[in-house]
Design an enzyme around this catalytic site. Structure first.
Site, short mmCIF file in Angstrom:
data_model
loop_
_atom_site.label_atom_id
_atom_site.label_comp_id
_atom_site.label_asym_id
_atom_site.label_seq_id
_atom_site.Cartn_x
_atom_site.Cartn_y
_atom_site.Cartn_z
N PHE A 153 0.96 -1.45 0.08
CA PHE A 153 0.08 0.06 0.01
C PHE A 153 0.91 1.10 -0.04
CE2 PHE A 153 -2.51 3.54 1.82
CZ PHE A 153 -3.66 3.43 0.96
N ASP A 238 9.77 3.19 1.77
CA ASP A 238 8.28 3.79 2.39
C ASP A 238 8.15 3.80 3.94
OD1 ASP A 238 5.80 4.55 2.90
OD2 ASP A 238 4.84 3.74 0.97
N LYS A 267 2.55 10.76 8.19
CA LYS A 267 1.82 10.50 9.28
C LYS A 267 2.31 10.89 10.74
CE LYS A 267 -0.01 6.10 7.21
NZ LYS A 267 -1.46 6.59 7.14
#
Length: 463
Positions: A153, A238, A267
């Site tokens: 993802f 990532d 985040k």
């Protein structure tokens, strides 16, 4: 000039009772229907640290943390004070034909944690960082190909979606970005086959996959980095969900002694208040993109270096350091995994507990006993992965624990709490899981009545 009342607290209080109606009319009605169906429409009023409080004042333990955004907890006083200090200033924010002091400070402090990288590009989100990484990799190498892993993802913008393995997100939006292809996670042979074409600009990988909490083998990430170096491909980590202490190290790749060419962060860097993303990269990559004065703005993001976002990042790094939250994530995560793993021998549908730090997956699987097999099969036939809702819904309703299934059609429940959770919180989690899992092994029982309701809803949805 006379303005209406713009006190956000009063606006919230006056309209709170209409939140579902407003969202149904003006925003996402389907989300409102989902929340009502599974009983999650409790109307959260307040957040503090690792806890949420609903309209009745009940306290919940948040193991979702905004998909990992609230690593330092909700409404941290240091973060709030820092943001207030920006609002109370007269900083010349986003002049554009100037450079930002706070962006310089945040970049400097991020690179102190990742000393083998040299430059930072700021964006507004993790997906924007993925988009930048694709552009930087293609621009720096002159190659078109991007490799990612199955079940990955990397975001829902078109570039990010092109690197996201779940067909549930991709269906209906093709064709996606050309030149992107997937290999199986943990498959070095497949990776080398792809890289050996020498057409691949970058291999972009989550050190631990968020959808499923899938763990790399000890050989995968070091081997992938070595293959990328051999074939002239950039290795991009990532770390949007795994970074900033989530796994008990500042970056998850540190567990495997890997030094990527690019690291993507977002985040947790926001502190939960102001969206922010950061691409950390080697100077050799950066200077092939911004290589002349007429290309000084060849890539950018209007709000990427805004003062509130930069201040939020600075404050978040300071809280992580001052409160030793990276070390706390390692300690609490080890305690929690040990407690949950001790449950595995007692329950035939509890298969495995895995993860690092406070990124934990609790996986369930088919039972052996005939009585449970029939009930499991009923759920799987209606909707693959539905069993995990029999765990997450009672955890929420009966034990005041908010968590999520680790992906579409997944049999894994993911725990992603703030790094501020306590020993008592870990006992709360372990005890609640024990009770809910025990109930799931009782047929007939209240949990399987919930299962029948979920099956009926799934059948109606597909009809």
């Amino acid at each position: 000039m006379q303005y209406p009342n713009l006190d956000a607290s009063e606006i919230f209080a006056n309209r709170e009772g209409q939140r579902s109606a407003m969202h149904s009319r003006y925003l996402n009605e389907q989300l409102v229907r989902v929340l009502k169906t599974i009983g999650y429409d409790v109307g959260f009023q307040r957040g503090e640290g690792q806890y949420l409080f609903d309209r009745e004042g009940a306290r919940y333990l948040d193991l979702l943390s905004g998909f990992g955004v609230f690593a330092i907890g909700r409404n941290h006083p240091v973060l709030r004070q820092t943001l207030k200090s920006v609002l109370d200033s007269d900083f010349p924010n986003l002049v554009q034909l100037d450079v930002s002091t706070l962006a310089g400070v945040l970049a400097e402090r991020l690179l102190e944690h990742v000393p083998y990288l040299d430059k930072v590009f700021f964006a507004n989100s993790g997906a924007e960082c993925v988009e930048a990484a694709i552009k930087f990799a293609r621009g720096a190498t002159g190659r078109p190909g991007i490799i990612h892993c199955e079940h990955s993802f990397h975001g829902l913008t078109y570039g990010g979606l092109s690197l996201t393995g779940d067909p549930n997100f991709r269906t209906g939006f093709e064709p996606l970005l050309p030149g992107c292809s997937a290999i199986p996670f943990n498959d070095l042979e497949a990776l080398e086959k792809a890289l050996s074409t020498r057409k691949i600009a970058a291999f972009i990988v989550e050190p631990i996959q968020g959808k499923g909490v899938n763990m790399p083998s000890d050989e995968f990430l070091p081997g992938a980095a070595a293959l990328c170096k051999r074939y002239g491909t950039l290795f991009v980590a990532d770390e949007i969900q795994t970074g900033l202490g989530r796994t008990g190290r500042f970056l998850a790749v540190e567990h495997w002694n890997v030094e990527p060419d690019m690291v993507l962060l977002s985040k947790a860097l926001s502190g939960g208040h102001v969206p922010v993303g950061a691409v950390l990269t080697r100077k050799s990559v950066f200077e092939k993109i911004f290589n002349r004065m007429d290309r000084a703005v060849v890539h950018g993001s209007t709000f990427g270096k805004n003062d509130l976002a930069m201040a939020a990042g600075i404050a978040t790094l300071e809280v992580l350091k001052a409160e030793k939250l990276v070390e706390a994530a390692a300690k609490r995560g080890a305690e929690l995994r040990l407690a949950l793993n001790s449950l595995v021998p007692g329950y035939e549908m509890l298969k495995e507990v895995r993860g690092k730090g406070l990124m934990i997956g609790v996986e369930f699987g088919p039972p052996q006993s005939l009585r449970l097999k029939a009930s499991w099969a009923m759920l799987e036939t209606a909707n693959k992965g539905l069993f995990c809702q029999l765990i997450t819904v009672p955890l929420f309703k009966d034990h005041k624990i908010l968590t999520q299934v680790a992906g579409h059609a997944s049999h894994t429940v993911k725990l992603l709490p703030p790094l501020t959770i306590t020993e008592d919180d870990c006992k709360w989690i372990a005890g609640s899981f024990d009770q809910v899992i025990a109930d799931s092994h009782k047929v007939p029982g209240a949990i399987w009545s919930l299962g029948k309701t979920l099956v009926d809803n799934a059948v109606r949805k597909s009809a």
